[in-house]
Design a protein around this motif. Structure first.
Motif, PDB file in Angstrom:
ATOM      1  N   ASP A  62       0.872  -1.174   0.000  1.00 45.30           N
ATOM      2  CA  ASP A  62       0.000   0.000   0.000  1.00 45.30           C
ATOM      3  C   ASP A  62       0.907   1.222   0.000  1.00 45.30           C
ATOM      4  OD1 ASP A  62      -2.965   1.096   0.974  1.00 45.30           O
ATOM      5  OD2 ASP A  62      -1.270   2.289   1.704  1.00 45.30           O
ATOM      6  N   PRO A  63       0.621   2.218  -0.842  1.00 45.10           N
ATOM      7  CA  PRO A  63       1.545   3.357  -0.979  1.00 45.10           C
ATOM      8  C   PRO A  63       1.711   4.189   0.297  1.00 45.10           C
ATOM      9  CG  PRO A  63      -0.496   3.754  -2.181  1.00 45.10           C
ATOM     10  CD  PRO A  63      -0.526   2.326  -1.741  1.00 45.10           C
ATOM     11  N   ILE A  64       0.708   4.191   1.128  1.00 46.85           N
ATOM     12  CA  ILE A  64       0.837   4.959   2.385  1.00 46.85           C
ATOM     13  C   ILE A  64       1.600   4.119   3.400  1.00 46.85           C
ATOM     14  CG2 ILE A  64      -0.457   6.020   4.280  1.00 46.85           C
ATOM     15  CD1 ILE A  64      -2.349   7.094   2.204  1.00 46.85           C
ATOM     16  N   PHE A  65       1.266   2.848   3.466  1.00 48.01           N
ATOM     17  CA  PHE A  65       2.001   1.940   4.352  1.00 48.01           C
ATOM     18  C   PHE A  65       3.504   2.033   4.066  1.00 48.01           C
ATOM     19  CE2 PHE A  65       3.950  -2.005   5.551  1.00 48.01           C
ATOM     20  CZ  PHE A  65       3.310  -2.388   6.716  1.00 48.01           C
ATOM     21  N   LYS A  66       3.853   1.923   2.778  1.00 45.26           N
ATOM     22  CA  LYS A  66       5.282   1.889   2.418  1.00 45.26           C
ATOM     23  C   LYS A  66       6.015   3.170   2.819  1.00 45.26           C
ATOM     24  CE  LYS A  66       5.094  -1.439  -1.261  1.00 45.26           C
ATOM     25  NZ  LYS A  66       5.239  -1.767  -2.661  1.00 45.26           N
ATOM     26  N   GLN A  67       5.335   4.280   2.744  1.00 48.97           N
ATOM     27  CA  GLN A  67       6.000   5.551   3.063  1.00 48.97           C
ATOM     28  C   GLN A  67       6.244   5.764   4.549  1.00 48.97           C
ATOM     29  OE1 GLN A  67       4.877   9.233   0.871  1.00 48.97           O
ATOM     30  NE2 GLN A  67       3.181   7.979   0.165  1.00 48.97           N
ATOM     31  N   PHE A  68       5.373   5.172   5.375  1.00 49.35           N
ATOM     32  CA  PHE A  68       5.420   5.558   6.791  1.00 49.35           C
ATOM     33  C   PHE A  68       5.692   4.440   7.786  1.00 49.35           C
ATOM     34  CE2 PHE A  68       2.576   8.597   4.621  1.00 49.35           C
ATOM     35  CZ  PHE A  68       3.352   9.725   4.799  1.00 49.35           C
ATOM     36  N   VAL A  69       5.587   3.197   7.340  1.00 46.85           N
ATOM     37  CA  VAL A  69       5.750   2.101   8.315  1.00 46.85           C
ATOM     38  C   VAL A  69       7.149   1.494   8.189  1.00 46.85           C
ATOM     39  CG1 VAL A  69       4.789  -0.049   9.185  1.00 46.85           C
ATOM     40  CG2 VAL A  69       3.265   1.665   8.175  1.00 46.85           C
ATOM     41  N   PRO A  70       7.914   1.494   9.301  1.00 51.23           N
ATOM     42  CA  PRO A  70       9.286   0.966   9.240  1.00 51.23           C
ATOM     43  C   PRO A  70       9.311  -0.535   8.949  1.00 51.23           C
ATOM     44  CG  PRO A  70       8.794   1.945  11.417  1.00 51.23           C
ATOM     45  CD  PRO A  70       7.542   1.993  10.627  1.00 51.23           C
ATOM     46  N   LEU A  71      10.078  -0.911   7.938  1.00 51.75           N
ATOM     47  CA  LEU A  71      10.205  -2.316   7.551  1.00 51.75           C
ATOM     48  C   LEU A  71      11.629  -2.793   7.808  1.00 51.75           C
ATOM     49  CD1 LEU A  71       8.268  -2.318   4.151  1.00 51.75           C
ATOM     50  CD2 LEU A  71       7.508  -3.256   6.341  1.00 51.75           C
ATOM     51  N   GLN A  72      11.785  -4.093   7.896  1.00 53.46           N
ATOM     52  CA  GLN A  72      13.115  -4.691   8.090  1.00 53.46           C
ATOM     53  C   GLN A  72      14.098  -4.182   7.039  1.00 53.46           C
ATOM     54  OE1 GLN A  72      14.453  -6.825  10.270  1.00 53.46           O
ATOM     55  NE2 GLN A  72      12.651  -7.112  11.526  1.00 53.46           N
ATOM     56  N   GLU A  73      13.599  -3.977   5.800  1.00 52.06           N
ATOM     57  CA  GLU A  73      14.479  -3.532   4.703  1.00 52.06           C
ATOM     58  C   GLU A  73      15.276  -2.291   5.064  1.00 52.06           C
ATOM     59  OE1 GLU A  73      10.929  -3.383   2.324  1.00 52.06           O
ATOM     60  OE2 GLU A  73      12.040  -4.202   0.623  1.00 52.06           O
ATOM     61  N   GLU A  74      14.688  -1.426   5.895  1.00 55.65           N
ATOM     62  CA  GLU A  74      15.404  -0.170   6.179  1.00 55.65           C
ATOM     63  C   GLU A  74      16.550  -0.370   7.170  1.00 55.65           C
ATOM     64  OE1 GLU A  74      12.157   2.428   7.568  1.00 55.65           O
ATOM     65  OE2 GLU A  74      13.351   2.786   9.348  1.00 55.65           O
ATOM     66  N   LEU A  75      16.673  -1.565   7.728  1.00 56.04           N
ATOM     67  CA  LEU A  75      17.793  -1.830   8.635  1.00 56.04           C
ATOM     68  C   LEU A  75      19.025  -2.314   7.869  1.00 56.04           C
ATOM     69  CD1 LEU A  75      15.812  -3.634  11.474  1.00 56.04           C
ATOM     70  CD2 LEU A  75      16.286  -1.198  11.229  1.00 56.04           C
ATOM     71  N   LEU A  76      18.846  -2.589   6.564  1.00 57.99           N
ATOM     72  CA  LEU A  76      19.965  -3.100   5.761  1.00 57.99           C
ATOM     73  C   LEU A  76      20.958  -1.979   5.457  1.00 57.99           C
ATOM     74  CD1 LEU A  76      17.973  -5.168   3.089  1.00 57.99           C
ATOM     75  CD2 LEU A  76      19.180  -6.036   5.115  1.00 57.99           C
ATOM     76  N   LYS A  77      22.234  -2.306   5.506  1.00 56.24           N
ATOM     77  CA  LYS A  77      23.272  -1.339   5.118  1.00 56.24           C
ATOM     78  C   LYS A  77      23.521  -1.523   3.628  1.00 56.24           C
ATOM     79  CE  LYS A  77      24.613   0.211   9.238  1.00 56.24           C
ATOM     80  NZ  LYS A  77      23.964   1.434   9.609  1.00 56.24           N
ATOM     81  N   THR A  78      23.480  -0.423   2.881  1.00 55.43           N
ATOM     82  CA  THR A  78      23.742  -0.507   1.445  1.00 55.43           C
ATOM     83  C   THR A  78      24.842   0.479   1.106  1.00 55.43           C
ATOM     84  OG1 THR A  78      21.384  -0.901   1.172  1.00 55.43           O
ATOM     85  CG2 THR A  78      22.624  -0.427  -0.840  1.00 55.43           C
ATOM     86  N   SER A  79      25.789   0.034   0.331  1.00 54.15           N
ATOM     87  CA  SER A  79      26.904   0.910  -0.023  1.00 54.15           C
ATOM     88  C   SER A  79      26.379   2.144  -0.783  1.00 54.15           C
ATOM     89  CB  SER A  79      27.884   0.076  -0.848  1.00 54.15           C
ATOM     90  OG  SER A  79      28.541   0.875  -1.749  1.00 54.15           O
ATOM     91  N   GLY A  80      26.899   3.312  -0.448  1.00 55.47           N
ATOM     92  CA  GLY A  80      26.477   4.550  -1.114  1.00 55.47           C
ATOM     93  C   GLY A  80      25.359   5.277  -0.362  1.00 55.47           C
ATOM     94  N   TYR A  81      24.721   4.602   0.586  1.00 54.41           N
ATOM     95  CA  TYR A  81      23.631   5.237   1.355  1.00 54.41           C
ATOM     96  C   TYR A  81      24.202   5.661   2.714  1.00 54.41           C
ATOM     97  CZ  TYR A  81      20.342   3.667  -2.151  1.00 54.41           C
ATOM     98  OH  TYR A  81      19.665   3.495  -3.332  1.00 54.41           O
ATOM     99  N   VAL A  82      24.083   6.940   3.019  1.00 56.40           N
ATOM    100  CA  VAL A  82      24.804   7.479   4.172  1.00 56.40           C
ATOM    101  C   VAL A  82      23.858   8.195   5.146  1.00 56.40           C
ATOM    102  CG1 VAL A  82      26.956   7.733   2.870  1.00 56.40           C
ATOM    103  CG2 VAL A  82      25.324   9.614   2.897  1.00 56.40           C
ATOM    104  N   GLU A  83      24.396   8.529   6.315  1.00 56.16           N
ATOM    105  CA  GLU A  83      23.591   9.188   7.360  1.00 56.16           C
ATOM    106  C   GLU A  83      23.017  10.522   6.912  1.00 56.16           C
ATOM    107  OE1 GLU A  83      24.526   9.986  11.253  1.00 56.16           O
ATOM    108  OE2 GLU A  83      24.454   7.886  11.793  1.00 56.16           O
TER     109      GLU A  83
END
Ligand code: SF4
Length: 326
Positions: A62-83
């Motif tokens: 759901d487009p609103i769910f995806k924008q606002f609900v924290p998912l496990q995916e956001e805990l992943l470290k990805t090269s090039g993505y910084v603080e």
């Protein structure tokens, strides 16, 4: 209501979902889907009830769910993505004032927001939160005669109370070199009641040209109440524009972007910018390539009026302006 009781929007804000379990129950998420949630993210869950009510039950898609609900995916470290992808702290002139572009300065009025967007490029920004005293920042603005526009940003400037905003506007009114005051806000999308009579009075009484820029990424965020709140601002002769962020799985398809543009224009709001994602850590699952972003804008160019097509832009740290991709 007594004279000292909090405004309606503050009471509504208190109903925001801030605990994952309450939200998961409300959204009737199955045990399996609950396992996809990030339970204690550094940038906490904060979702207005009226937005939660728009989310489809028992799905992550759901487009609103995806924008606002924290998912496990956001805990992943990805090269090039910084603080801090935009290195905004390097442009700090005072604790709350950023001066990046010629003639304009950004007042980070507060760290608080009506909602927490998972892709926010400022989610790790070291805000100065100890005081709501703007003396030092206003003194800097008074002295810097190269400035002609102040952008009220944050966080979300509409998190400030009306008396706080009023005192800022009174200060701007004493500065002849400041011609324009701009709001960058997402508040009306989550809590449209924030556009109350006293706030409208502040806008009406200001001697400055005000520009109101909202942040809306998906047509589902717009509804009768949101558009009616924005109409009240438009009726004061204040231009209302929208900036959006292009997000995989939320709005990276032709129909959604077209519907968003049409719905905004129908509500008197001009699509201003479509930002490509700022590479903040934990947001890699939202990435859309430049090539795909250009294709989407070209589709809009063919299928709607020129004024309904936002400019595709990227913020480049240290650059003198945004980079326009198309
Ligand atoms: S409302 Fe704006 S500042 Fe607040 S979390 Fe969302 S994108 Fe960031």
């Amino acid at each position: 209501m007594t004279l000292n009781s909090p405004p309606l929007w503050r009471k509504i804000q208190k109903e925001n979902f801030t605990h994952w379990e309450k939200l998961a129950d409300f959204l009737k998420l199955s045990e399996t889907l609950r396992k996809s949630l990030a339970l204690g993210p550094r940038f906490p869950l904060n979702l207005p009830r009226r937005l939660a009510e728009k989310i489809e039950k028992n799905t992550l898609d759901d487009p609103i769910f995806k924008q606002f609900v924290p998912l496990q995916e956001e805990l992943l470290k990805t090269s090039g993505y910084v603080e801090e992808p935009l290195q905004d702290t390097t442009f700090r002139k005072t604790k709350k004032l950023l001066h990046k572009y010629e003639g304009r300065a950004l007042l980070l009025a507060t760290s608080a927001c009506a909602m927490h967007c998972r892709f926010c490029f400022r989610k790790n920004f070291p805000y100065e939160t100890e005081t709501l005293d703007f003396t030092q920042d206003l003194n800097h603005i008074v002295q810097d005669k190269t400035l002609n526009e102040i952008i009220l940003s944050g966080g979300d400037p509409l998190s400030l109370s009306n008396p706080q905003l009023d005192s800022l506007f009174q200060a701007f009114d004493t500065m002849p070199h400041i011609k324009k005051v701009r709001f960058h806000t997402r508040f009306p999308i989550g809590i449209p009641e924030r556009i109350d009579i006293s706030f409208l009075e502040i806008l009406k009484n200001s001697s400055k040209q005000i520009i109101f820029i909202i942040h809306c990424n998906h047509p589902k965020e717009l509804d009768k109440d949101v558009l009616s709140a924005l109409k009240k601002i438009q009726k004061l002769g204040i231009p209302v524009l929208n900036q959006a962020v292009l997000l995989q799985g939320v709005n990276d398809d032709e129909q959604t972007l077209l519907e968003l543009s049409e719905a905004l224009v129908q509500g008197g709001v001009l699509p201003y910018y479509l930002h490509v994602l700022d590479l903040v850590e934990g947001s890699a699952h939202f990435f859309v390539s430049d090539e795909r972003a250009r294709e989407l804008i070209q589709y809009l160019q063919k299928h709607t009026s020129g004024y309904a097509v936002p400019r595709l832009v990227r913020e480049v740290p240290g650059a003198l302006s945004k980079q326009i991709l198309i």
